[in-house]
Design a protein around this motif. Structure first.
Motif, PDB file in Angstrom:
ATOM      1  N   ARG A 300     -10.450  43.164   4.414  1.00  0.00           N
ATOM      2  CA  ARG A 300     -11.793  43.149   3.833  1.00  0.00           C
ATOM      3  C   ARG A 300     -11.925  42.173   2.666  1.00  0.00           C
ATOM      4  O   ARG A 300     -12.999  41.621   2.440  1.00  0.00           O
ATOM      5  CB  ARG A 300     -12.164  44.552   3.351  1.00  0.00           C
ATOM      6  CG  ARG A 300     -12.266  45.596   4.458  1.00  0.00           C
ATOM      7  CD  ARG A 300     -13.319  45.227   5.479  1.00  0.00           C
ATOM      8  NE  ARG A 300     -13.508  46.281   6.473  1.00  0.00           N
ATOM      9  CZ  ARG A 300     -14.244  46.146   7.565  1.00  0.00           C
ATOM     10  NH1 ARG A 300     -14.865  44.995   7.801  1.00  0.00           N
ATOM     11  NH2 ARG A 300     -14.365  47.147   8.432  1.00  0.00           N
ATOM     12  N   ASP A 301     -10.831  41.960   1.911  1.00  0.00           N
ATOM     13  CA  ASP A 301     -10.952  41.137   0.710  1.00  0.00           C
ATOM     14  C   ASP A 301      -9.564  40.691   0.282  1.00  0.00           C
ATOM     15  O   ASP A 301      -8.553  41.322   0.619  1.00  0.00           O
ATOM     16  CB  ASP A 301     -11.622  41.943  -0.411  1.00  0.00           C
ATOM     17  CG  ASP A 301     -12.086  41.063  -1.571  1.00  0.00           C
ATOM     18  OD1 ASP A 301     -12.194  39.832  -1.378  1.00  0.00           O
ATOM     19  OD2 ASP A 301     -12.316  41.613  -2.663  1.00  0.00           O
ATOM     20  N   THR A 303      -7.665  39.742  -3.341  1.00  0.00           N
ATOM     21  CA  THR A 303      -7.870  39.813  -4.786  1.00  0.00           C
ATOM     22  C   THR A 303      -7.030  38.755  -5.481  1.00  0.00           C
ATOM     23  O   THR A 303      -5.867  38.520  -5.114  1.00  0.00           O
ATOM     24  CB  THR A 303      -7.507  41.204  -5.320  1.00  0.00           C
ATOM     25  OG1 THR A 303      -6.145  41.494  -4.993  1.00  0.00           O
ATOM     26  CG2 THR A 303      -8.403  42.264  -4.709  1.00  0.00           C
ATOM     27  N   THR A 341     -13.617  37.241   3.851  1.00  0.00           N
ATOM     28  CA  THR A 341     -12.623  37.821   2.934  1.00  0.00           C
ATOM     29  C   THR A 341     -12.392  36.941   1.707  1.00  0.00           C
ATOM     30  O   THR A 341     -11.578  37.297   0.856  1.00  0.00           O
ATOM     31  CB  THR A 341     -11.287  38.031   3.663  1.00  0.00           C
ATOM     32  OG1 THR A 341     -10.688  36.769   3.947  1.00  0.00           O
ATOM     33  CG2 THR A 341     -11.489  38.801   4.957  1.00  0.00           C
ATOM     34  N   ASN A 343     -13.720  35.836  -1.540  1.00  0.00           N
ATOM     35  CA  ASN A 343     -14.740  36.138  -2.540  1.00  0.00           C
ATOM     36  C   ASN A 343     -14.996  34.934  -3.436  1.00  0.00           C
ATOM     37  O   ASN A 343     -14.377  33.876  -3.295  1.00  0.00           O
ATOM     38  CB  ASN A 343     -14.329  37.374  -3.351  1.00  0.00           C
ATOM     39  CG  ASN A 343     -12.940  37.205  -3.958  1.00  0.00           C
ATOM     40  OD1 ASN A 343     -12.632  36.170  -4.538  1.00  0.00           O
ATOM     41  ND2 ASN A 343     -12.091  38.231  -3.823  1.00  0.00           N
TER      42      ASN A 343
END
Length: 587
Positions: A300-301, A303, A341, A343
């Motif tokens: 999803r992402d 970091t 994904t 950001n």
């Protein structure tokens, strides 16, 4: 683990045996008390499995996270509830496999995948169809082309010999007017002798339709050499497709036909369903190397922390979100999923990620028709060059010698599988007057069947009969057909003009993030399994460079280029710098 420790481990591992012994199982290990570096491969398609393969053979600890099924768009799948009496379910797929002789990197990987319990490798499961067919409706003669192999002995190439060979093939095979065949041959010669700078600049910005002057030519010229090459093969409209991409592919195929720089025959397919012949043995081999798989886990992402990827946010099969960590991350998802994904922090850290928003995808989706009789079409692929939905197809049973369809698959009555790729989803069909996206799933099946019959049953012979149609299976990645919001979760990267310059490199500016996928800039420009494989090799090489590893680098073999033409390309480079056209470009 510090960077010094990681480099020390890799250097020690390489020195211990001249690098990892590629091709034999080498599970991750530790040297001198150092733990193997960990890599999270995000995506389990061809790119992700290739990256895991290369990394594991070099001693890395690899975990692959895949949201749906290993193999990605290359996999085969079971048709639900279709097997009875102890037989296997009918084989379905996103689209039929095509592994031409112009590929080098993917076949190399296949040669390094052992067959469980058997001698040889997955590469031994490749077979060469004997012919191909360009089918046309309206009673027009279909164009059947034999595909002998080995081909003619390599010949000495000169511009005149190239022009004559191309003209002869076009005039004989496609019955084009001689002046049109000559013109196309000259345009192709212009590209063959163009320097890289001209290809990357001028021809990348020139639509294929414009480059071959299709608007001036006959209907046959337009359908075969403009639309047929682009829409049917690369799912891109001729009016938009980059000349650089299309002509680079044609260049490689032309040399393949001449027996130059080829890994094998022009056309190769697998001799069984894809998972059986390739994906399952691959996964088994990777598990033997210590690779772990997390299927049903959706990324999803990513970091960012202290300038590096600190973790990947994933959703597990139960829907719970968690963060997984590793020393390095290889994003190996298709571009339409990968960029979701990335950001704003990642995009700010490396602007090439934002550039990927300008890459385009389109629908090229498979449907299989199961028949109660063998189809007497031909021994190979067929291209329905006049079909509104740009259909290509292959009858599979004849190429799967180890299987008897009635005995092995379905309910005992299915004798063949006609696998069809639909490349045009936005043009009205012949049965309902609607686009494929506007049709329901059943209407799509009926429309494709009607277009197949229109092209194949028009020459005094009934090739396809309604009475032999048992059932059909449309790629489940397509949903919402016949509604205002149809979706396709597994689209294909396409190549409109200018998009080559938006494709990213495998190495990003984030030290522990690398990119793999057919959208990454690779020697083969076309979105293919070869491109996915090559990009993964590039990503692994970039990771090895970042860690100052002395492990053996992955070979990345480019498409073949004839050495005889290099002097003409050097001459063209001078003309390009002087803003002059190619010497063979007469407009």
């Amino acid at each position: 683990m510090s960077g010094t420790t990681r480099r020390g481990f890799l250097g020690t591992a390489a020195a211990a045996g001249g690098g990892i012994a590629l091709g034999a199982p080498q599970p991750a290990s530790a040297e001198n008390g150092a733990s193997a570096q960990t890599v999270a491969v995000l995506g389990g398609g061809v790119a992700g499995l290739t990256a895991a393969h290369e990394l594991a053979e070099r001693g890395f600890r690899v975990t692959v996270y895949e949201r749906k099924a290993l193999g990605g768009k290359a996999r085969s799948m079971d048709v639900p509830d279709s097997g009875t009496g102890g037989r296997r379910p009918l084989p379905g797929e996103h689209g039929f496999r095509f592994i031409p002789g112009i590929y080098h990197n993917l076949p190399d990987t296949m040669r390094r995948i052992p067959l469980p319990g058997k001698a040889g490798s997955v590469h031994d499961n490749l077979v060469a169809p004997k012919e191909m067919l360009f089918a046309r409706p309206g009673g027009r003669e279909d164009i059947r082309i034999p595909l002998p192999w080995p081909g003619n002995a390599p010949v000495e190439l000169t511009p005149d010999e190239l022009r004559r060979a191309i003209t002869s093939v076009l005039d004989t095979a496609f019955n084009l007017p001689l002046h049109e065949a000559l013109y196309f041959a000259n345009r192709f010669l212009v590209f063959l002798t163009s320097c890289d700078e001209r290809r990357d600049d001028i021809w990348e910005r020139t639509p294929w339709w414009e480059f071959v002057r299709a608007g001036r030519m006959s209907y046959d010229y337009q359908r075969i050499l403009a639309v047929g090459i682009t829409r049917n093969i690369v799912a891109t409209k001729a009016e938009e497709a980059s000349t650089r991409t299309v002509a680079t592919l044609l260049e490689a195929f032309a040399f393949n036909l001449l027996g130059r720089g080829a890994d094998g025959p022009l056309d190769r397919i697998l001799n069984a369903p894809t998972n059986e012949a390739w994906i399952d043995p691959w996964v088994t081999y990777l598990r033997s190397l210590g690779v772990e798989f997390r299927v049903g886990w959706t990324v999803r992402d990513l970091t960012l922390g202290s300038g590096v990827i600190a973790g990947a946010v994933v959703e597990d099969p139960e829907g719970a979100r968690r963060t997984v960590t590793a020393d390095h991350y290889i994003s190996a998802m298709p571009v339409e999923h990968a960029r979701r994904t990335w950001n704003s922090a990642l995009r700010a850290a490396d602007p090439q990620l934002a550039e990927c928003d300008r890459l385009e995808t389109d629908w090229m989706t498979g449907i299989q028709f199961y028949l109660t009789e063998r189809t007497p079409i031909l021994h190979g692929h067929l291209d329905l060059i006049d079909s509104p939905w740009s259909l290509t197809a292959i009858a599979q049973a004849q190429h799967w010698p180890s299987h008897d369809f009635p005995t092995d698959f379905g309910d005992g009555t299915v004798a063949d599988c006609l696998s069809v790729d639909v490349s045009e989803w936005d043009r009205p069909g012949i049965l309902y007057g609607k686009t494929a996206k506007q049709c329901t799933r059943t209407e799509v099946a009926r429309e494709v069947w009607a277009q197949l019959k229109a092209a194949l049953n028009d020459s005094g012979r009934t090739v396809l009969k309604d009475s032999v149609l048992h059932s059909w299976f449309l790629d489940p990645a397509v949903d919402g057909l016949g509604t205002p919001t149809p979706v396709n979760e597994e689209q294909l990267l396409i190549h409109p003009v200018g998009t080559f310059h938006h494709r990213p490199r495998s190495a990003t500016k984030i030290p522990n993030l690398f990119l793999a996928g057919d959208y990454v800039a690779v020697p083969i420009d076309l979105a293919t399994m070869e491109g996915a494989n090559s990009s993964a090799r590039q990503a692994v090489n970039a990771l090895l460079e970042r860690t100052a590893s002395t492990a053996e680098r992955c070979a990345v073999t480019p498409l073949y280029r004839a050495p005889e033409l290099e002097v003409l390309k050097r001459h063209d480079r001078t003309r390009y710098l002087l803003r002059l056209p190619n010497a063979f470009d007469f407009g």
